[in-house]
Structure formats: structure tokens, C-alpha cells
Design a protein around this motif. Structure first.
Motif, short mmCIF file in Angstrom:
data_model
loop_
_atom_site.label_atom_id
_atom_site.label_comp_id
_atom_site.label_asym_id
_atom_site.label_seq_id
_atom_site.Cartn_x
_atom_site.Cartn_y
_atom_site.Cartn_z
N ALA A 1 86.14 2.42 9.50
CA ALA A 1 85.90 0.98 9.46
C ALA A 1 84.42 0.70 9.25
O ALA A 1 84.04 -0.19 8.46
N SER A 2 83.56 1.44 9.93
CA SER A 2 82.12 1.27 9.75
C SER A 2 81.69 1.68 8.35
O SER A 2 80.79 1.06 7.76
N VAL A 3 82.32 2.72 7.81
CA VAL A 3 81.98 3.18 6.46
C VAL A 3 82.34 2.11 5.44
O VAL A 3 81.55 1.80 4.53
N PHE A 4 83.52 1.51 5.57
CA PHE A 4 83.90 0.42 4.67
C PHE A 4 82.92 -0.75 4.79
O PHE A 4 82.46 -1.30 3.80
N ALA A 5 82.60 -1.12 6.04
CA ALA A 5 81.80 -2.32 6.27
C ALA A 5 80.34 -2.15 5.91
O ALA A 5 79.68 -3.12 5.54
N CYS A 6 79.84 -0.93 5.99
CA CYS A 6 78.41 -0.70 5.76
C CYS A 6 78.17 0.12 4.49
O CYS A 6 77.59 -0.37 3.52
N ASN A 7 78.61 1.37 4.47
CA ASN A 7 78.31 2.25 3.35
C ASN A 7 78.95 1.78 2.05
O ASN A 7 78.28 1.70 1.00
N TYR A 8 80.25 1.46 2.11
CA TYR A 8 80.92 1.05 0.88
C TYR A 8 80.53 -0.35 0.45
O TYR A 8 80.55 -0.66 -0.75
N LEU A 9 80.15 -1.20 1.41
CA LEU A 9 79.60 -2.50 1.03
C LEU A 9 78.32 -2.31 0.23
O LEU A 9 78.08 -3.00 -0.77
N THR A 10 77.49 -1.34 0.66
CA THR A 10 76.27 -1.04 -0.08
C THR A 10 76.59 -0.58 -1.50
O THR A 10 75.94 -0.99 -2.47
#
Length: 296
Positions: free
Chosen positions: A174-183
């Protein structure tokens, strides 16, 4: 209580400086891969002592292992080899993806072990000092360790959540989607702008979209993802989706594929009427046959 830190990067420096300010912990030794990086960390924190090697580490009440995820297990194993009494020590790491089980060698020596993951991006420590309060953190591990650590993280202004060890991978995704993949998505948006006259007029065109990004986040916060969705897929505009996917594929086939993958996921989110859903589905199926070879 005294805090020793192994691997004091952006996260370790941020929480250590805040704990030092709040008199939550007294900063003890800091061990990094090099003496120079440890000294830079201490200069920024404003407290603590540089440690040259694992063999020179001395007892502390709390130990923070803030190394990269891939080095946590090795750090724990090296600490467990030290001739120290671990029965009165709490040890934590801050990985979102891995559980406190990585600290098992120390648990076997009597330490109370936990994993506490602040849901925050520490890319800019100066900004994190101001923005960390109000964020959440997810914790799991030994109940005694959690009892010690909860007030320490709450003093940073973090909101405390607990999670089971078995759920860590999905939680961290969830954090990866919200932060890394948003980037990654915003980098794709910038790539699109750079292919236009807007991009030709400025080296960094992304600020053009920043008000839209910020309002979208406000909408999602207030309404949730499904009700905040707008744009061509929400309207069922299969012709526009097709035109955009093809245009992007001529710029960069990978950009076209990314657009297509996101379009498929967005169709599911949009909950369209059956006729529009079918038209978009047919359009996306056709695009999947074309995008791999967009120039043919």
C-alpha cells in the motif's frame, strides 16, 4: 533511556533528532558503514558518539537498526554476537516490508524486539522534521517492546497502529502504491509534458500539474478514490482513451503500455454502465494488440 543506532540514514537521523529534542531518549552510539557518515549524522542530530565498529558497541536501553532492509538481518546477527546482556534492551527496525522476525537472533539473547514503520517518506530529513507529526506508524512484535516504543513514537506526533507479521508484505505494498508508484506516475506525466511545447519552455514542467495533483489528493481524502475519479474513462470516452494511448506509444512504447495498464485498472474502479464498460473493454483489447508494435 539511552538509544544506540545502527545504520543512521535519513530515517534514523530524523527520529533521533526529534527524540533528542523531546528528551525521549539520550542519543548514545551511532554505527554507520563509515566513520565519516556517522559523524555527519551526529553533526545533524546534535548529540551522540561515533562508534568505529560493532565490537566497540556498549549497552543501551533501546537499539534502532535503521539500515536498508537487505542489511537488517545481518546487523541483528552481528549484534547478537556481542557479549552484552540483552535482557533489558528493546530492539527495533523500521522496515515496512519485514517483520520483527528479522531480529530473532537478538530475541534469542533475551532482547524485546519489534518492527515499527512510520508511514512517511524520509527523502528530505529537514522537511520530515516538520511533517512527520500527524503521520501514522504500523507496529508489530514483542508486547513488551511495543509497550516501550508506543509512547516514544507518539511523542513524535505519530498515530500508532498495530498489524500482524503475516500482513506486512501486503501492508507495505500500500505504501509502495501511494508513494513509490505515485512518483513513477508523476514522472510519466512529466514525460508527457516534455513532449509538448510546454516541456520545451521549461526544464521541469511538472509544477504545471501540481495544483491538479494537490486537489486530487484533497478529493480522495474527502470522498475516497471511486467518487473522486474523473476524466475520459469515468465518462466512458473510448475514442479519447484510444487516441491518447496511441499518441503516447509513438513517443515511447513503454509509456503507452503504462497508460494502457492503468486504463484497465481504472475501468474497474469507474463502475461504468454496462454499455460503456463493454466499449472500453473492446477498445483496450484492441490497443493491447497494437501497443507492443505502435510504429508498424
Amino acid at each position: 533511556m539511552e538509544l544506540n543506532i545502527v545504520g543512521c540514514g535519513h530515517l534514523g537521523q530524523t527520529v533521533a533528532k526529534l527524540w533528542q529534542r523531546n528528551a525521549t531518549f539520550s542519543i548514545g552510539q551511532v554505527l554507520n558503514r563509515s566513520i565519516s557518515s556517522a559523524q555527519r549524522a551526529l553533526d545533524w542530530i546534535g548529540a551522540g558518539r561515533v562508534c568505529d565498529s560493532h565490537s566497540e558497541l556498549t549497552p543501551a536501553d533501546v537499539w534502532l537498526i535503521a539500515t536498508p532492509d537487505s542489511a537488517i538481518a545481518e546487523a541483528a546477527a552481528l549484534l547478537a554476537e556481542l557479549d552484552l546482556n540483552w535482557h533489558h534492551s528493546t530492539v527495533l527496525h523500521c522496515s515496512g516490508a519485514h517483520s520483527a522476525a528479522l531480529l530473532q537472533p537478538l530475541a534469542q539473547r533475551g532482547a524485546q524486539c519489534a518492527a515499527v514503520h512510520p508511514i512517511h517518506s524520509f527523502a528530505n530529513p529537514e522537511a520530515s522534521l516538520k511533517k512527520l507529526a500527524g503521520c501514522y506508524c504500523a507496529a508489530e512484535g514483542d508486547p513488551a517492546a511495543l509497550h516501550t516504543l508506543k509512547p516514544a513514537f507518539e511523542q513524535l506526533g505519530l498515530q500508532w497502529l498495530t498489524i500482524s507479521a503475516a500482513q506486512k508484505s501486503v501492508y507495505h505494498a500500500a505504501s509502495v502504491f501511494a508513494c513509490n508508484y505515485l512518483t513513477t506516475l508523476l514522472a510519466a506525466a512529466e514525460q508527457c509534458l516534455k513532449a509538448t511545447d510546454i516541456g520545451a519552455s521549461t526544464e521541469h514542467p511538472l509544477p504545471v500539474l501540481m495544483p491538479l495533483i494537490q486537489q486530487t489528493l484533497v478529493n480522495i481524502d474527502n470522498l475516497g478514490p471511486q467518487r473522486s475519479l474523473s476524466g475520459p474513462i469515468k465518462r466512458g470516452d473510448s475514442e479519447l482513451v484510444t487516441a491518447q494511448a496511441k499518441a503516447l506509444a509513438t513517443i515511447d512504447p513503454d509509456l503507452g503500455k503504462l497508460y494502457l495498464a492503468l486504463a484497465e485498472a481504472t475501468v474497474k474502479l469507474a463502475q461504468l454502465p454496462a454499455d460503456k464498460h463493454q466499449l472500453l473493454g473492446l477498445a483496450l483489447d484492441d490497443l493491447k494488440r497494437q501497443i507492443p508494435n505502435p510504429r508498424q
